[in-house]
Write a protein that holds these residues in place. Structure first.
Motif, short mmCIF file in Angstrom:
data_model
loop_
_atom_site.label_atom_id
_atom_site.label_comp_id
_atom_site.label_asym_id
_atom_site.label_seq_id
_atom_site.Cartn_x
_atom_site.Cartn_y
_atom_site.Cartn_z
N UNK A 1 -2.79 -13.32 2.72
CA UNK A 1 -2.65 -12.42 3.87
C UNK A 1 -2.19 -11.01 3.51
N UNK A 2 -1.81 -10.80 2.25
CA UNK A 2 -1.40 -9.46 1.81
C UNK A 2 -2.57 -8.65 1.26
N UNK A 3 -3.66 -9.32 0.92
CA UNK A 3 -4.70 -8.66 0.14
C UNK A 3 -5.40 -7.54 0.90
N UNK A 4 -5.89 -7.83 2.08
CA UNK A 4 -6.61 -6.81 2.84
C UNK A 4 -5.68 -5.70 3.36
N UNK A 5 -4.51 -6.04 3.92
CA UNK A 5 -3.59 -4.96 4.32
C UNK A 5 -3.18 -4.07 3.15
N UNK A 6 -3.04 -4.66 1.97
CA UNK A 6 -2.68 -3.86 0.80
C UNK A 6 -3.79 -2.87 0.44
N UNK A 7 -5.04 -3.29 0.62
CA UNK A 7 -6.16 -2.42 0.29
C UNK A 7 -6.33 -1.28 1.27
N UNK A 8 -5.91 -1.47 2.52
CA UNK A 8 -6.05 -0.43 3.55
C UNK A 8 -4.78 0.42 3.55
N UNK A 9 -4.80 1.50 2.82
CA UNK A 9 -3.60 2.30 2.63
C UNK A 9 -3.14 2.92 3.95
N UNK A 10 -1.83 2.87 4.21
CA UNK A 10 -1.29 3.47 5.43
C UNK A 10 -1.15 4.98 5.22
N UNK A 11 -0.79 5.73 6.27
CA UNK A 11 -0.75 7.19 6.14
C UNK A 11 0.15 7.70 5.00
N UNK A 12 1.28 7.07 4.78
CA UNK A 12 2.15 7.51 3.69
C UNK A 12 1.50 7.27 2.33
N UNK A 13 0.82 6.14 2.18
CA UNK A 13 0.14 5.85 0.92
C UNK A 13 -1.04 6.78 0.70
N UNK A 14 -1.74 7.15 1.78
CA UNK A 14 -2.86 8.09 1.64
C UNK A 14 -2.36 9.46 1.21
N UNK A 15 -1.29 9.92 1.83
CA UNK A 15 -0.74 11.21 1.44
C UNK A 15 -0.23 11.16 0.00
N UNK A 16 0.35 10.01 -0.38
CA UNK A 16 0.77 9.85 -1.76
C UNK A 16 -0.40 9.94 -2.73
N UNK A 17 -1.53 9.33 -2.34
CA UNK A 17 -2.72 9.40 -3.19
C UNK A 17 -3.20 10.84 -3.34
N UNK A 18 -3.22 11.59 -2.24
CA UNK A 18 -3.61 12.99 -2.32
C UNK A 18 -2.67 13.77 -3.25
N UNK A 19 -1.38 13.57 -3.09
CA UNK A 19 -0.40 14.31 -3.90
C UNK A 19 -0.53 13.94 -5.38
N UNK A 20 -0.68 12.65 -5.66
CA UNK A 20 -0.81 12.20 -7.05
C UNK A 20 -2.06 12.79 -7.69
N UNK A 21 -3.16 12.86 -6.93
CA UNK A 21 -4.39 13.40 -7.51
C UNK A 21 -4.33 14.91 -7.70
N UNK A 22 -3.57 15.60 -6.85
CA UNK A 22 -3.41 17.04 -7.07
C UNK A 22 -2.64 17.28 -8.37
N UNK A 23 -1.58 16.52 -8.60
CA UNK A 23 -0.83 16.67 -9.85
C UNK A 23 -1.69 16.26 -11.05
N UNK A 24 -2.39 15.14 -10.90
CA UNK A 24 -3.23 14.66 -11.99
C UNK A 24 -4.34 15.67 -12.30
N UNK A 25 -4.85 16.33 -11.27
CA UNK A 25 -5.87 17.34 -11.48
C UNK A 25 -5.38 18.49 -12.34
#
Length: 591
Positions: free
Chosen positions: A291-315
């Motif tokens: 029951x954790x697998x699909x919710x884990x894959x669907x990133x919540x707003x904080x996780x999406x913003x984290x992904x954006x921030x991490x990719x800006x630094x990685x870029x």
């Protein structure tokens, strides 16, 4: 203690098999958690065969043995194994079942029920071949110098990165159990423990996991089976009273307590040992997904913003690396190891960086054609001028996980026309996937062909999936979604992150792969008659203009590429120093 030679290891295992009363044994790549990445104590396949790829399986019989792996590793497995000891087989074109059917008639094949999902064993069964679970793993008995199990501490992952309290996640997962009429679920995947309990760890080299098992009950209580010394006081306080930490040795007793209860098992993600024990204990097993697998894959707003921030630094790290590489590669003084080390240096200077998300694939020339090539001091080669260099790497940041591949021309001369044709066709496939809009309900396998069309038009293809799911400061390879003909039909949903990485490989010459990460977002289609989805590109780094033939691009593809490069310049340029910024302006200029 003197290490055993490859032939001595195989002989020692065969001797243990004879003592166990079986004639054969199956050795998977995975450990007790059935994951892609394993600690040194779980590297059974590598210890026995020498093959270090992240996917594969070996079968040992009295007079022959074989290693099975997929198209990513067909070259690597032949390079790393002794042909006098091991046959190498393509797992799809030469299935293990057929091999067993041909060579193991009337033999009993043993397996460790901790290392295989029950359906995986069923798929291996062949007429006339007998299978039996073993109480103890004979390979472990033969592996005298096996490393100890990892004991890194589990630590809380801050709410600012997770976006949702663990208590809320437990309540939602428990509600799903109650709705299904189930009393508990077995969680064997440590990614689920990390996500559900908002913890991370250091038991694996590139994925921040604390290895363990859990039982989630319908009342939202969790029994967490993990060595108590791995859970310090601060983590116990974070977990709270609704999570009980118990040593792994108590697992059999805990399962016995479920007699008469309905217990969910995600059969593909759980060792067969659990279902075997629960049946003996008198529990009713129900089939269902973790029951954790699909919710884990669907990133919540904080996780999406984290992904954006991490990719800006990685870029920014990628821009610094690409600028450095463009200046140094034509001189001929770089090696595969030195180039990968330089990129790691740039990443190490970034905030929230915690390590590589996988060992960098740094392949020059013919090494780039080995899809998951891993450079070693023995294979390390000079990166020569006027050849192709492939670098596939990523970072683990506390707010996100990155994964990027760029194929580069070392210069100073011009790239051959045929090479540019191949690279541009891969780029066309990348763009086709990145720009598609699709109705809700479409799954990754439905879209895989888009990334291959331009290659297919020329009679070309690549022998791996086009993309995989990616976690949030978790595994760089995360299910349940993927762009692959072989993947499960799991509809794509808003918030999922996947890689877009078509490629082309000319064995003995070069490899091409172009990879960005994509975030699933709602599509802006004002006249749509049903919900549609699209992709937003997260990765921010230019593609090598020296390898692109603009004449092969359509006007729409050129527009996409120019818009993407303009975005890279706008978002990454302000983060880097002027020499790199100047290089970036040229690299991102319109084509």
């Amino acid at each position: 203690m003197t290490a055993l030679s490859p032939s001595e290891r195989l002989a020692a295992l065969r001797a243990r098999l004879a003592q166990a009363g079986v004639q054969g044994f199956i050795i998977p790549r995975s450990d007790e958690h059935l994951g892609e990445y394993v600690p040194p104590a779980g590297e059974r396949l590598a210890w026995l065969t020498g093959f270090t790829g992240s996917a594969g399986m070996a079968i040992v019989l009295p007079d022959r043995a074989a290693v099975f792996t997929d198209g990513r590793y067909t070259l690597q497995v032949r390079n790393q194994t002794d042909p006098a000891l091991w046959e190498c087989r393509h797992i799809t074109e030469e299935p293990a079942t057929e091999w067993l059917k041909a060579h193991a008639q009337d033999l009993t094949i043993g397996y460790d029920p901790w290392l295989h999902a029950a359906p995986a064993i069923e798929r291996l069964k062949a007429p006339g071949v007998h299978f039996g679970p073993l109480a103890a793993n004979p390979l472990d008995a033969a592996w005298a110098d096996r490393p100890a199990a990892p004991m890194a501490e589990a630590v809380p992952h801050p709410i600012g990165f997770t976006g949702k309290p663990a208590a809320e996640k437990r309540a939602e997962a428990a509600a799903a159990l109650r709705e299904a009429g189930e009393d508990a679920v077995v969680l064997a995947d440590p990614h689920s423990l990390a996500w559900l309990l908002n913890i991370r760890g250091g038991d694996l080299a590139h994925t921040p996991l604390a290895l363990g098992f859990a039982l989630l009950h319908a009342d939202a209580h969790v029994d967490l089976f993990m060595a108590p010394r791995k859970v310090p006081g601060a983590t116990l306080a974070h977990l709270g009273n609704e999570v009980t930490v118990r040593p792994r040795e108590e697992l059999p007793h805990a399962l016995d307590e479920l007699r008469g209860k309905r217990v969910r098992i995600d059969a593909e993600a759980t060792p067969a040992w659990f279902s075997d024990w629960l049946r003996q204990a008198g529990a009713e097993i129900t089939a269902g997904e973790d029951p954790c697998r699909l919710p884990r894959a669907c990133k919540n707003p904080a996780e999406r913003e984290g992904a954006h921030a991490a990719h800006r630094r990685d870029g920014a790290a990628m821009a610094r690396f690409l600028h450095w590489f463009a200046e140094e590669a034509p001189k001929g003084g770089l090696t595969e190891i030195s180039a990968a080390a330089k990129l790691l240096d740039f990443r190490c200077a970034l905030p929230l960086f915690r390590g590589e998300s996988f060992p960098a694939i740094s392949g020059a020339g013919e090494h780039g054609a080995i899809v998951h090539y891993r450079v070693t001091p023995e294979t390390n080669r000079r990166i020569a001028p006027d050849e192709v260099y492939l670098i596939d790497s990523g970072g683990q940041f506390m707010d996100g996980t990155t994964d990027i591949t760029r194929t580069l021309w070392t210069g100073p001369g011009a790239a051959p026309a045929t090479l540019k044709d191949r690279v541009t066709r891969v780029l066309k496939g990348h763009i086709a996937l990145a720009t598609v809009k699709f109705p809700a309900g479409v799954a990754g396998p439905h879209l895989d062909a888009l990334a291959r069309r331009a290659l297919w038009d020329a009679g070309l293809d690549f022998d791996h999936g086009t993309g995989h799911g990616v976690g949030s400061f978790l595994s760089v390879h995360e299910g349940p979604v993927a762009f692959s003909r072989a993947a499960r039909i799991v509809p794509l949903r808003e918030g999922m992150i996947l890689s877009d990485e078509p490629g082309f490989y000319a064995p003995g010459e070069y490899g091409i792969r172009l990879e960005n990460l994509l975030l699933v977002v709602p599509a802006a289609l004002p006249h749509a008659t049903k919900p549609f989805l699209a992709f937003e590109t997260l990765t921010l780094a230019p593609f090598d203009r020296a390898l692109i033939d603009p004449a092969l691009l359509t006007a729409a593809e050129r527009d996409w590429l120019n818009a993407y490069h303009a975005r890279v310049l706008a978002e990454i340029g302000p983060q880097v120093e002027e020499p790199t910024r100047a290089w970036l302006r040229a690299a991102c200029a319109p084509i």
